[in-house]
Scaffold this motif. Sequence first.
Motif, PDB file in Angstrom:
ATOM      1  N   TRP A   1     -28.594  -2.306 -40.611  1.00 21.71           N
ATOM      2  CA  TRP A   1     -27.248  -1.705 -40.577  1.00 21.71           C
ATOM      3  C   TRP A   1     -26.537  -1.717 -41.552  1.00 21.71           C
ATOM      4  CZ3 TRP A   1     -27.207  -6.493 -36.178  1.00 21.71           C
ATOM      5  CH2 TRP A   1     -27.423  -5.513 -35.079  1.00 21.71           C
ATOM      6  N   VAL A   2     -25.691  -0.847 -41.845  1.00 19.68           N
ATOM      7  CA  VAL A   2     -24.734  -0.955 -43.458  1.00 19.68           C
ATOM      8  C   VAL A   2     -23.254  -1.320 -42.471  1.00 19.68           C
ATOM      9  CG1 VAL A   2     -23.515   1.025 -44.460  1.00 19.68           C
ATOM     10  CG2 VAL A   2     -25.761   1.418 -43.410  1.00 19.68           C
ATOM     11  N   PRO A   3     -23.539  -2.434 -43.488  1.00 20.54           N
ATOM     12  CA  PRO A   3     -21.820  -3.420 -43.098  1.00 20.54           C
ATOM     13  C   PRO A   3     -20.787  -2.177 -43.031  1.00 20.54           C
ATOM     14  CG  PRO A   3     -22.585  -4.436 -44.891  1.00 20.54           C
ATOM     15  CD  PRO A   3     -23.550  -2.658 -44.583  1.00 20.54           C
ATOM     16  N   VAL A   4     -19.371  -2.996 -42.147  1.00 20.17           N
ATOM     17  CA  VAL A   4     -18.085  -1.912 -42.922  1.00 20.17           C
ATOM     18  C   VAL A   4     -17.280  -2.419 -44.236  1.00 20.17           C
ATOM     19  CG1 VAL A   4     -15.531  -2.283 -42.132  1.00 20.17           C
ATOM     20  CG2 VAL A   4     -18.136  -2.040 -40.065  1.00 20.17           C
ATOM     21  N   TYR A   5     -17.128  -1.658 -44.242  1.00 21.93           N
ATOM     22  CA  TYR A   5     -16.346  -2.235 -45.458  1.00 21.93           C
ATOM     23  C   TYR A   5     -14.692  -1.919 -45.572  1.00 21.93           C
ATOM     24  CZ  TYR A   5     -20.615  -1.540 -48.353  1.00 21.93           C
ATOM     25  OH  TYR A   5     -22.183  -1.698 -48.799  1.00 21.93           O
ATOM     26  N   ALA A   6     -14.297  -2.943 -46.430  1.00 20.40           N
ATOM     27  CA  ALA A   6     -12.666  -2.943 -45.806  1.00 20.40           C
ATOM     28  C   ALA A   6     -11.872  -2.646 -47.243  1.00 20.40           C
ATOM     29  CB  ALA A   6     -12.450  -5.046 -46.210  1.00 20.40           C
ATOM     30  N   ASP A   7     -12.257  -2.407 -48.619  1.00 23.21           N
ATOM     31  CA  ASP A   7     -12.193  -1.450 -48.977  1.00 23.21           C
ATOM     32  C   ASP A   7     -12.537  -0.021 -49.852  1.00 23.21           C
ATOM     33  OD1 ASP A   7     -13.735  -3.023 -50.376  1.00 23.21           O
ATOM     34  OD2 ASP A   7     -13.222  -2.970 -52.050  1.00 23.21           O
ATOM     35  N   GLN A   8     -12.059   0.615 -50.243  1.00 18.62           N
ATOM     36  CA  GLN A   8     -12.263   2.168 -50.475  1.00 18.62           C
ATOM     37  C   GLN A   8     -13.990   1.516 -52.204  1.00 18.62           C
ATOM     38  OE1 GLN A   8      -8.893   4.351 -51.817  1.00 18.62           O
ATOM     39  NE2 GLN A   8      -9.011   5.226 -49.648  1.00 18.62           N
ATOM     40  N   ALA A   9     -13.309   1.049 -53.064  1.00 24.85           N
ATOM     41  CA  ALA A   9     -14.245   0.893 -53.809  1.00 24.85           C
ATOM     42  C   ALA A   9     -15.547  -0.014 -53.252  1.00 24.85           C
ATOM     43  CB  ALA A   9     -13.552   0.360 -55.116  1.00 24.85           C
ATOM     44  N   GLN A  10     -15.333  -0.443 -51.887  1.00 21.33           N
ATOM     45  CA  GLN A  10     -16.626  -1.465 -51.512  1.00 21.33           C
ATOM     46  C   GLN A  10     -16.954  -2.274 -52.335  1.00 21.33           C
ATOM     47  OE1 GLN A  10     -20.143   2.132 -51.103  1.00 21.33           O
ATOM     48  NE2 GLN A  10     -18.863   2.954 -49.343  1.00 21.33           N
TER      49      GLN A  10
END
Length: 211
Positions: free
Chosen positions: A16-25
């Motif tokens: 699974w690829v987690p969800v990123y909360a920012d553009q810079a990941q």
Amino acid sequence: MLNVESKDVHQCSQGWVPVYADQAQQLAVMSIGFLLSSRDDAVVWRGPKKNAMIKQFLSDVYWQELDYLLIDNPPGTSDEHISTVENLKKYKPDGAVLVTTPQAVAVADVRREITFCRKTGIRILGVVENMSGFVCPHCTACSNLFSKGGGEQLAQQCNVPYLGSIPLDPQLTKSLEEGENFMNSFQTSGTRQAVMGIAEMILTQTNDKHS
């Protein structure tokens, strides 16, 4: 709180690829909420299924290289806590941060969590007292709505570090409900300083362990 509610989890060859909360990941997030069809769905699972999901979140998510992995557990010492500890052991976790509010009932719960950590061999990084006072949005004065000092007193009695207190702050509440970055928006806030002070103490402890 992290403004990621509309995002989805995807699969890749590594898991699974987690969800990123920012553009810079730089901040990756994984939650059972991403796997539900509706935000109103209840998770009605027995222990074995919950334990299997916790194991999947730790082993089947493609976290890549991490500085820190933070796991937010509910209060108490239930199956979720036991499963988390058992699945984390091989990764040698830095420890647990225990959060209480000043009231005696909440302090009693966290006292049991301290016992749980000691029985399971989890290092206690410290205790945080949340909802410790109320910050007036007009004059920024802090008054005690409930009580104060329960977390600090518990830390002293149990001989564990006291990391600090965080007040009830309407600006923090509004930021969390709207998915805004409170730390960037209110850089002169006393609440921000309190959070930063706690974070620095935790970083110091974890860095000392690895040095």
